[in-house]
Design an enzyme around this catalytic site. Structure first.
Site, PDB file in Angstrom:
ATOM      1  N   MET A 111       0.805  -1.220   0.000  1.00 31.71           N
ATOM      2  CA  MET A 111       0.000   0.000   0.000  1.00 31.71           C
ATOM      3  C   MET A 111       0.839   1.271   0.000  1.00 31.71           C
ATOM      4  O   MET A 111       0.290   2.366  -0.035  1.00 31.71           O
ATOM      5  CB  MET A 111      -0.916   0.005   1.231  1.00 31.71           C
ATOM      6  N   ARG A 112       2.175   1.122   0.038  1.00 34.69           N
ATOM      7  CA  ARG A 112       3.003   2.327   0.096  1.00 34.69           C
ATOM      8  C   ARG A 112       2.809   3.189  -1.138  1.00 34.69           C
ATOM      9  O   ARG A 112       2.812   4.425  -1.066  1.00 34.69           O
ATOM     10  CB  ARG A 112       4.474   1.953   0.264  1.00 34.69           C
ATOM     11  N   ALA A 113       2.624   2.566  -2.300  1.00 30.90           N
ATOM     12  CA  ALA A 113       2.447   3.329  -3.533  1.00 30.90           C
ATOM     13  C   ALA A 113       1.200   4.204  -3.467  1.00 30.90           C
ATOM     14  O   ALA A 113       1.217   5.363  -3.908  1.00 30.90           O
ATOM     15  CB  ALA A 113       2.375   2.385  -4.736  1.00 30.90           C
TER      16      ALA A 113
END
Length: 678
Positions: free
Chosen positions: A274-276
């Site tokens: 989910m970092r993107a």
């Protein structure tokens, strides 16, 4: 202090400048990784950014740059009294490639900690960079453990120093900027993901723009202060715009439609985790603030995707970062909403040179623009039989169209016996700064890793003589013991590949390239250097000098043509020369030579005898070798096996290599070499 080159005087490189400015507006974007060839103003732009950053207010006398409005409660120099702060320019701290761990995170005075119970802490570069910019040139050349410490601090906003039960923590929030030349090796994918944005830069091919670059650089070199004064107005305007964007940032609204577009884009491009999504959201918000708006529009989401996603789409180290802009536009249009500005607009339809290589000018497919073989099968037709003879530069008649590598597979570890002292890696046993403790010795220089038990044992017999009267242990510098630790090192894997006519059968060469590609993938994971020597016709050449850039090795392997005679001796002698030079450059790195051949030796006087002498030369130096036997056909001459005996190694077929037996083979080869030495 020298006058820095003005940021606004940098010609072109729009994506690079935008990415840096967005991080100046919102450091929570997560920093920038700048990838590109040498001489493309990477370092110049980063160093120039510091002059644009607003001044920082700090607590007077604090070595950790605490904010007077909200000082760090655990600051080693604290607690701080309430008093006015002082303003200073934003710090730009550069991390050298050869820095030690203590230089990065700081060092504790272990002698005072043991004898007096005092936490005497000398801050490192992470403390210096707090609330400033930390710049790492050639970040891909940093040792892995330094990169881990660096990115952990960037993620947590704090640095922790632990030494034998004594610990110090301080805040470490900074704008992280790294630059690298991909030709010198890649960062691991998980580390790539820790950088918020990535930008690909290259020199302009437009003569007028190149002329302007040279003109400005010459003017700056002749009179730096005068040149900077000419750009002072533009610099002040950009500095003011950063201040205004920072003030506007909390008011920017990220609507549900924009969030849906962000989530749909990340899902469509199959990025991991989910970092993107989070980075895209922060980048789009910063873009809106930079534009002076309080609403995030579809154009912000699109630009955020182009900056935040390309490096997160890599599935293996040989994939080039990139993004298919047509697919991006389709996704934004499909998931556009009422509080966007009409996703899928024409912002990029006419832009033929987007920041990523995927979907280039004219719709030409790029390596990671689709499934393997999707776009280039028609461009490079192949068959299972031998390819049609073609004449190539210097190849002459009989040279074949390069065969494509078969599907790579996973191999076991190729390890060197004994304990080395090479660069940190993940292959062979070695004495390193990190790892399990195996012993202790007197420090030869500065103490970096204390062996507590050995230090206490050394100091204990002298306590009465030293007049110990209290509970504390009286420790002298001579008592300190350095811990000896064992971890893993990287090695040099040198491939010596037969590209002669006897190897030209397309099916055979495809399998050979697939086997070598598999070993290259393993070398990437193990952090090895790799080199490639090829021989065909009348000579051998170094197709790739030893490098950490295994993707370049894979590209050279893919384009390798075949044809001509088999100068086996020339290939082995060239490998010997490469190893001789590498021993001078990096004597601690131990080599492994992988010879890929059918064992034939033709051309020149006494080719077989000459090849035998060349093989014995490698064996005499204790070089570990394995021969991948590529002989095919109903009648087998066993020439590769004879070559392996001369090298003091073992021969394996590509099928045995694919069966994951190579690790045991190499251990046998190395063991045989050890027995011969004994």
């Amino acid at each position: 202090m020298s006058t820095p080159y003005p940021f606004t005087a940098v010609v072109g490189q729009d994506d690079l400048r935008l990415a840096l400015l967005l991080n100046a507006v919102s450091p929570r974007v997560g920093g920038v990784l700048v990838r590109g060839e040498k001489g493309t103003a990477k370092s110049t732009a980063v160093r120039a950014l510091a002059a644009l950053m607003p001044e920082t207010e700090v607590v007077p006398g604090c070595r950790f740059s605490c904010d007077p409005a909200a000082p760090d409660p655990s600051c080693p120099d604290g607690p701080h009294e309430s008093r006015p702060g002082v303003r200073r320019p934003t710090a730009l701290v550069e991390l050298p490639v050869g820095a030690s761990e203590d230089r990065l995170v700081g060092a504790l005075d272990i002698e005072r900690a043991l004898a007096e119970g005092v936490k005497a802490f000398e801050p490192g570069l992470l403390a210096d960079a707090h609330r400033g910019i930390l710049y790492v040139d050639e970040v891909n050349l940093l040792n892995d453990h330094l990169v881990d410490l660096l990115l952990d601090a960037a993620a947590m906003g704090a640095s922790y120093v632990e030494r034998e039960g004594v610990s110090v923590r301080h805040a470490a929030r900074f704008l992280l900027v790294g630059t690298m030349n991909p030709e010198e090796g890649e960062l691991r994918p998980q580390l790539l993901d820790r950088f918020g944005l990535t930008v690909e830069v290259k020199a302009s091919r437009e003569p007028d723009q190149r002329v302007e670059v040279v003109r400005r650089r010459l003017a700056y070199d002749d009179a730096p202060e005068e040149f900077a004064a000419r750009w002072a107005g533009e610099e002040a305007a950009v500095r003011q715009r950063i201040v205004e964007a920072r003030e506007l940032l909390p008011s920017v609204r990220l609507g549900d439609a924009a969030l849906r577009q962000i989530a749909a884009t990340c899902a469509a491009f199959e990025v991991d985790g989910m970092r993107a999504d989070i980075v895209m959201a922060r980048t789009a918000t910063a873009l809106a603030a930079w534009a002076g708006r309080t609403d995030v529009l579809a154009e912000d989401v699109r630009q955020a995707a182009l900056l935040a996603l390309p490096h997160r789409r890599r599935r293996n180290p040989f994939d080039a970062p990139g993004l298919d802009e047509d697919r991006l536009d389709e996704t934004l249009e499909q998931f556009g909403g009422q509080d966007g500005d009409g996703a899928g607009n024409d912002d990029g339809d006419g832009d033929g040179d987007g920041p990523g290589p995927g979907g280039g000018p004219g719709g030409q497919p790029e390596p990671d623009g689709g499934p393997p073989g999707d776009g280039d099968a028609a461009a490079r037709p192949e068959s299972d039989g031998a390819g049609e003879p073609q004449a190539g530069p210097g190849g002459g008649a009989g040279e074949q169209v390069p065969a494509r590598a078969s599907e790579p597979f996973r191999t076991k570890v190729l390890s060197v016996p004994g304990v080395g002292e090479g660069a940190a890696g993940r292959r062979s046993r070695a004495r390193t700064e990190r790892g399990r403790t195996t012993g202790a010795h007197r420090p030869r220089g500065a103490l970096t890793k204390l062996h507590l038990a050995a230090t206490v044992r050394a100091a204990a017999p002298h306590q009465r003589v030293r007049g110990r009267s209290g509970p504390g242990l009286v420790v002298r510098r001579d008592d300190l013991r350095q811990a000896v630790r064992e971890g893993h090192e990287s090695n040099l894997v040198l491939f010596v590949v037969d590209a002669s006519g006897s190897m030209a059968a397309r099916q055979r060469m495809s399998a050979v390239k697939g086997a070598v590609l598999s070993l290259l993938l393993d070398a990437y994971r193990r952090r090895d250097k790799v080199g490639l020597v090829t021989f065909r016709g009348t000579a051998a050449e170094v197709a790739l000098p030893p490098t950490s850039s295994v993707d370049v090795a894979a590209a050279r392997l893919e384009s390798l043509p075949t044809g001509g005679r088999t100068p086996l001796a020339a290939g082995l002698l060239r490998a010997h020369d490469v190893l001789r030079v590498e021993r001078l450059r990096d004597p601690a790195r131990r080599p492994l030579v992988v010879v890929v051949t059918d064992g034939r030796a033709t051309g020149g006087p006494e080719p077989v005898a000459l090849a035998g002498r060349a093989a014995r030369l490698l064996a005499a130096e204790g070089t570990a070798c394995v021969v991948v036997d590529c002989e095919a056909g109903p009648v087998r001459l066993g020439l590769a096996g004879q070559l392996a005996d001369e090298l003091g190694g073992t021969a394996v077929t590509p099928a045995e290599l694919r069966a994951d037996s190579i690790a045991g083979v190499v251990r046998d080869v190395q063991g045989a070499g050890t027995r011969r030495a004994a």
